[in-house]
Design a protein around this motif. Structure first.
Motif, PDB file in Angstrom:
ATOM      1  N   TRP A  73     -36.750   9.599   2.290  1.00 27.06           N
ATOM      2  CA  TRP A  73     -38.154   9.806   2.605  1.00 27.06           C
ATOM      3  C   TRP A  73     -38.855  10.524   1.446  1.00 27.06           C
ATOM      4  O   TRP A  73     -39.960  10.164   1.044  1.00 27.06           O
ATOM      5  CB  TRP A  73     -38.241  10.635   3.896  1.00 27.06           C
ATOM      6  CG  TRP A  73     -39.610  10.928   4.405  1.00 27.06           C
ATOM      7  CD1 TRP A  73     -40.359  10.165   5.256  1.00 27.06           C
ATOM      8  CD2 TRP A  73     -40.409  12.095   4.122  1.00 27.06           C
ATOM      9  NE1 TRP A  73     -41.558  10.775   5.519  1.00 27.06           N
ATOM     10  CE2 TRP A  73     -41.615  11.967   4.840  1.00 27.06           C
ATOM     11  CE3 TRP A  73     -40.202  13.235   3.349  1.00 27.06           C
ATOM     12  CZ2 TRP A  73     -42.622  12.930   4.801  1.00 27.06           C
ATOM     13  CZ3 TRP A  73     -41.204  14.198   3.291  1.00 27.06           C
ATOM     14  CH2 TRP A  73     -42.401  14.033   4.011  1.00 27.06           C
ATOM     15  N   ALA A  74     -38.189  11.511   0.891  1.00 29.08           N
ATOM     16  CA  ALA A  74     -38.782  12.279  -0.204  1.00 29.08           C
ATOM     17  C   ALA A  74     -38.884  11.432  -1.469  1.00 29.08           C
ATOM     18  O   ALA A  74     -39.882  11.503  -2.195  1.00 29.08           O
ATOM     19  CB  ALA A  74     -37.950  13.541  -0.465  1.00 29.08           C
ATOM     20  N   PHE A 124     -40.984  22.446 -10.217  1.00 28.64           N
ATOM     21  CA  PHE A 124     -41.272  21.511  -9.127  1.00 28.64           C
ATOM     22  C   PHE A 124     -42.688  21.751  -8.606  1.00 28.64           C
ATOM     23  O   PHE A 124     -43.310  22.760  -8.936  1.00 28.64           O
ATOM     24  CB  PHE A 124     -40.240  21.638  -8.007  1.00 28.64           C
ATOM     25  CG  PHE A 124     -40.157  23.009  -7.416  1.00 28.64           C
ATOM     26  CD1 PHE A 124     -39.332  23.970  -7.968  1.00 28.64           C
ATOM     27  CD2 PHE A 124     -40.904  23.362  -6.290  1.00 28.64           C
ATOM     28  CE1 PHE A 124     -39.257  25.248  -7.432  1.00 28.64           C
ATOM     29  CE2 PHE A 124     -40.832  24.634  -5.742  1.00 28.64           C
ATOM     30  CZ  PHE A 124     -40.008  25.575  -6.321  1.00 28.64           C
ATOM     31  N   HIS A 125     -43.154  20.810  -7.773  1.00 36.21           N
ATOM     32  CA  HIS A 125     -44.560  20.866  -7.359  1.00 36.21           C
ATOM     33  C   HIS A 125     -44.741  20.978  -5.857  1.00 36.21           C
ATOM     34  O   HIS A 125     -45.759  21.477  -5.388  1.00 36.21           O
ATOM     35  CB  HIS A 125     -45.295  19.636  -7.909  1.00 36.21           C
ATOM     36  CG  HIS A 125     -44.969  19.412  -9.341  1.00 36.21           C
ATOM     37  ND1 HIS A 125     -43.835  18.740  -9.761  1.00 36.21           N
ATOM     38  CD2 HIS A 125     -45.573  19.844 -10.473  1.00 36.21           C
ATOM     39  CE1 HIS A 125     -43.779  18.743 -11.087  1.00 36.21           C
ATOM     40  NE2 HIS A 125     -44.814  19.395 -11.540  1.00 36.21           N
ATOM     41  N   VAL A 126     -43.785  20.489  -5.098  1.00 35.09           N
ATOM     42  CA  VAL A 126     -43.892  20.624  -3.642  1.00 35.09           C
ATOM     43  C   VAL A 126     -42.534  21.040  -3.086  1.00 35.09           C
ATOM     44  O   VAL A 126     -41.499  20.868  -3.729  1.00 35.09           O
ATOM     45  CB  VAL A 126     -44.307  19.297  -2.946  1.00 35.09           C
ATOM     46  CG1 VAL A 126     -45.655  18.818  -3.464  1.00 35.09           C
ATOM     47  CG2 VAL A 126     -43.252  18.230  -3.146  1.00 35.09           C
ATOM     48  N   LYS A 166     -43.430  14.153 -10.921  1.00 31.62           N
ATOM     49  CA  LYS A 166     -43.681  14.978  -9.741  1.00 31.62           C
ATOM     50  C   LYS A 166     -42.370  15.240  -9.005  1.00 31.62           C
ATOM     51  O   LYS A 166     -41.695  14.310  -8.577  1.00 31.62           O
ATOM     52  CB  LYS A 166     -44.691  14.293  -8.821  1.00 31.62           C
ATOM     53  CG  LYS A 166     -45.108  15.201  -7.663  1.00 31.62           C
ATOM     54  CD  LYS A 166     -46.477  14.867  -7.095  1.00 31.62           C
ATOM     55  CE  LYS A 166     -46.877  15.932  -6.055  1.00 31.62           C
ATOM     56  NZ  LYS A 166     -47.965  15.481  -5.198  1.00 31.62           N
ATOM     57  N   ARG A 167     -42.028  16.528  -8.883  1.00 32.15           N
ATOM     58  CA  ARG A 167     -40.747  16.893  -8.272  1.00 32.15           C
ATOM     59  C   ARG A 167     -40.928  17.724  -7.010  1.00 32.15           C
ATOM     60  O   ARG A 167     -41.862  18.517  -6.911  1.00 32.15           O
ATOM     61  CB  ARG A 167     -39.929  17.769  -9.231  1.00 32.15           C
ATOM     62  CG  ARG A 167     -39.232  17.028 -10.314  1.00 32.15           C
ATOM     63  CD  ARG A 167     -38.292  17.918 -11.108  1.00 32.15           C
ATOM     64  NE  ARG A 167     -38.195  17.345 -12.440  1.00 32.15           N
ATOM     65  CZ  ARG A 167     -38.832  17.814 -13.514  1.00 32.15           C
ATOM     66  NH1 ARG A 167     -39.582  18.901 -13.419  1.00 32.15           N
ATOM     67  NH2 ARG A 167     -38.694  17.206 -14.660  1.00 32.15           N
ATOM     68  N   GLY A 168     -39.975  17.566  -6.102  1.00 31.04           N
ATOM     69  CA  GLY A 168     -39.973  18.389  -4.898  1.00 31.04           C
ATOM     70  C   GLY A 168     -38.598  18.990  -4.654  1.00 31.04           C
ATOM     71  O   GLY A 168     -37.582  18.377  -4.994  1.00 31.04           O
ATOM     72  N   ASP A 190     -41.341  11.593  -7.658  1.00 27.07           N
ATOM     73  CA  ASP A 190     -40.571  10.980  -8.740  1.00 27.07           C
ATOM     74  C   ASP A 190     -39.122  11.469  -8.743  1.00 27.07           C
ATOM     75  O   ASP A 190     -38.200  10.701  -8.978  1.00 27.07           O
ATOM     76  CB  ASP A 190     -41.207  11.317 -10.094  1.00 27.07           C
ATOM     77  CG  ASP A 190     -42.612  10.773 -10.199  1.00 27.07           C
ATOM     78  OD1 ASP A 190     -42.808   9.592  -9.835  1.00 27.07           O
ATOM     79  OD2 ASP A 190     -43.515  11.524 -10.623  1.00 27.07           O
ATOM     80  N   GLU A 191     -38.978  12.767  -8.508  1.00 32.25           N
ATOM     81  CA  GLU A 191     -37.639  13.348  -8.545  1.00 32.25           C
ATOM     82  C   GLU A 191     -37.476  14.361  -7.430  1.00 32.25           C
ATOM     83  O   GLU A 191     -38.431  15.030  -7.024  1.00 32.25           O
ATOM     84  CB  GLU A 191     -37.385  14.034  -9.898  1.00 32.25           C
ATOM     85  CG  GLU A 191     -37.362  13.059 -11.073  1.00 32.25           C
ATOM     86  CD  GLU A 191     -36.973  13.703 -12.403  1.00 32.25           C
ATOM     87  OE1 GLU A 191     -36.901  12.974 -13.410  1.00 32.25           O
ATOM     88  OE2 GLU A 191     -36.740  14.937 -12.436  1.00 32.25           O
TER      89      GLU A 191
END
Lengths: 174, 174, 174, 174, 174, 174
Positions: free
Chosen positions: F25-26, F98-100, F4-6, F31-32
């Motif tokens: 915080w992130a 990425f997801h978020v 899960k990446r942001g 995960d990344e």
């Protein structure tokens, strides 16, 4: 090659007597001078009223009228790029090889120095009189005193172009 | 204003004797000539080996060596835009007002005619000899016959720049 | 909102009878159709002879002549960007919200699918006859058979523009 | 060709009742009208909240609701170029041939006049009411009076898009 | 600062075992290595199938799998500019200060040398096997031998992305 | 793939302790993390003094000094495009999937939400202290308190670069 050249970047909106002093000052110190007409793509705004071509024409006339040897001067319009760090290289693409940069502009000085060039800082030629912003304001208002602040032959070109009317129009409210 | 000007667009990669004939031919018919150095942003390819600045330098030298009156010639690099229909207007931005275009290039002729300009089509000056593609091939191979095809003072500039080596390097296989 | 819209991207150089079939096919399946005139910045080459504006005009005429309801069709020129991955988003900027893409072009299909759109693949309408490349070749040669391959009202627009002459000129050797 | 066309450039952020008056005024004087949706690349700012596609949609709806003949109107988004002098040519690339420009904007008038076009200056339709800046301010504040200042069908589109929320979000402090 | 850094420009379409050898070779000679992922804006063509982000991901995975110390490597996508002479400066904008360039590409070597950099020319690591063009051809055909030519962890990423299908689609005829 | 990446977009002019809190915080939630260094083309202004490469270097140093696992962080410079609606897609081109998106910036939040992404809004880490505008003002004045507001290793990089002098120069009057 022994020819020593310097670049003088400016917007020349318009070319005024301070600029002329600057060119002469540079020609006393260097073999050849490259006038870089920056923001070449801009025109028809109150800040940048003249096209690059109109600036080329008026500067060339000024040099001729003043009896400056044209073989020692290059007049080269250069459009903006939106990347300060690469701007010196962008200028290098457009102009013959040069050895020094001549400028009082803080950003221009920093960029040429970081690129490894010697920077010559010219004196401020009657800086209070020869300020392009003020000259443009006079032209827009039709206040004829602008003609005393630019070389006589530049004044003639700007009248042929009818810059006063263009600026007056641009100043008008919608 | 009574001055009659014409534009002569080209890539000048490099400026050869055919180009020189063309400039002279144009100066017999017009008061002033504007040499538009097109694709100004290009360099360091086999097709476009020279920078705009190197082209400016070599053309200026050629004009001086030939005794051409510099006050009658403008040398202006113009980068490409990717919109043919607006290209004439793009050129108009960079150069002083002009009245005719001089070219044998089909696209250039169509664009200037559609923009309302008179187009002068010059004769083909010993077209078989003075072909930029062939001259570049000779330079890349180090075949010294290229020096006979460009004005003597251009040859000197291209040797100072060491164009032969640049092109030989570019030709090398990865 | 219940309106179902689809985009039909193409270069339409020129708009031919196959394109017309495609629009009609799409209008049978969707409420509204957005004709995206791609490579809008291109013109005056043998590959892309018409400006975006000329393509807008000829397509609009074709739709009117065929009695297609103009309220159901959008005609929107979109310039190229040089980044395939962002191209769908670029199209989304220029056109009203849409739900499907209609295309047989491999790249177009991949890009819309990766962006999450449903892609409708239309049948190939007499594909061997209606090929823009061939039609352009006929026009350039002045072979009047091109008029049978485009809608009658497109032929009229292309004659008003005198596309035959433009292409013949572009085809000429320097 | 006997059709007389005029261009009406604007940003249409958003299309308001003053714009509608203007279109009607132009259609009384010309055969066809080309609405040039300028700064097409801009969106999602307080100054330019709508995408080009959203502007196309809302203007088309307004024309339909008002019973304006769609066959007489072209709706064409045009992105900015950063060169005023070439802007008219850029517009000419995107739109069908036209004969007059309709505008009260000083820069637009100067540019079309210098390019040789006739410029029609329309009356100011209740200028104090129909000011896009004020309408945007009302929308951002959620003050429903904005709905009286735009055509009813534009209000519907802007509500579907939920422009109020977009602008409220953009207005928020980081 | 005593850290010695080198740039390794490439398109990495895809990153193969030859590239991996090259990185290791460079890390034996330098403190830190900057992998410049060129033509970053390109993707979804047969020549440039992967986005910059997909290339970043696959190279990072390869470095991790090989146990290469990530603190010594920078992975930086750089879009093209259309001006060779300013390209080195463009790269300098995007990456930390570096001291040498590592390349076998003729243009890259010329440009870095003219900009005053030392250029290290690495050996050709089994050049006949590790050729990106051939690897792309195998992927497009679904010939699984491509997996032996790229690092194992790159193969995994390219399968997650399903590059085979993307290329097969792009290869399809309209 | 289960990772899960942001993305965390910012200009990082310069990277300060608030940014460091944000990254940590992130990393507790994902995960990344992909640090998108925006406005990558900008540098040498009072608003954007550092090049993208200098920002890459200082952020990488900060991560190392803080013992953050480099395998979980991507550092990717992304130049501006002048089209907000396509900006998310532009970012998607440059970075791994990425997801978020993580941001407090109103425009960034609107754009990612309209593109269908989940947006995480982090707390404001001692927002009054860690404000890039103020930090730049301190640096330009040579007020050493700026060093307490950025991670220690960032301060070292900015001193190596001699950012104080660059900003002092840029601040100087012509």
């Amino acid at each position: 090659m022994g020819v020593k050249r310097g670049v003088i970047p400016g917007r020349y909106q318009p070319f005024h007597k301070g600029h002329l002093h600057l060119i002469k000052w540079a020609l006393e110190r260097l073999d050849e001078v490259i006038i870089v007409i920056g923001s070449a793509q801009e025109s028809h705004t109150l800040q940048n009223p003249l096209t690059a071509g109109e600036r080329v024409l008026s500067i060339k006339r000024a040099l001729e009228c003043e009896g400056i040897d044209l073989s020692k001067v290059y007049l080269i319009p250069v459009p903006d790029i939106l990347m300060n760090r690469a701007w010196v290289s962008h200028v290098e693409t457009y102009v013959p090889k040069f050895h020094v940069a001549i400028s009082r502009n803080p950003l221009v000085k920093v960029l040429f120095r970081e690129a490894g060039y010697e920077v010559l800082e010219p004196p401020a030629f009657e800086r209070n009189s020869y300020v392009a912003t003020n000259i443009r304001a006079l032209i827009a208002k039709g206040d004829k005193r602008w003609k005393e602040l630019v070389p006589k032959c530049v004044a003639e070109v700007l009248e042929e172009i009818n810059l006063e009317e263009r600026m007056r129009e641009l100043l008008r409210r919608d």
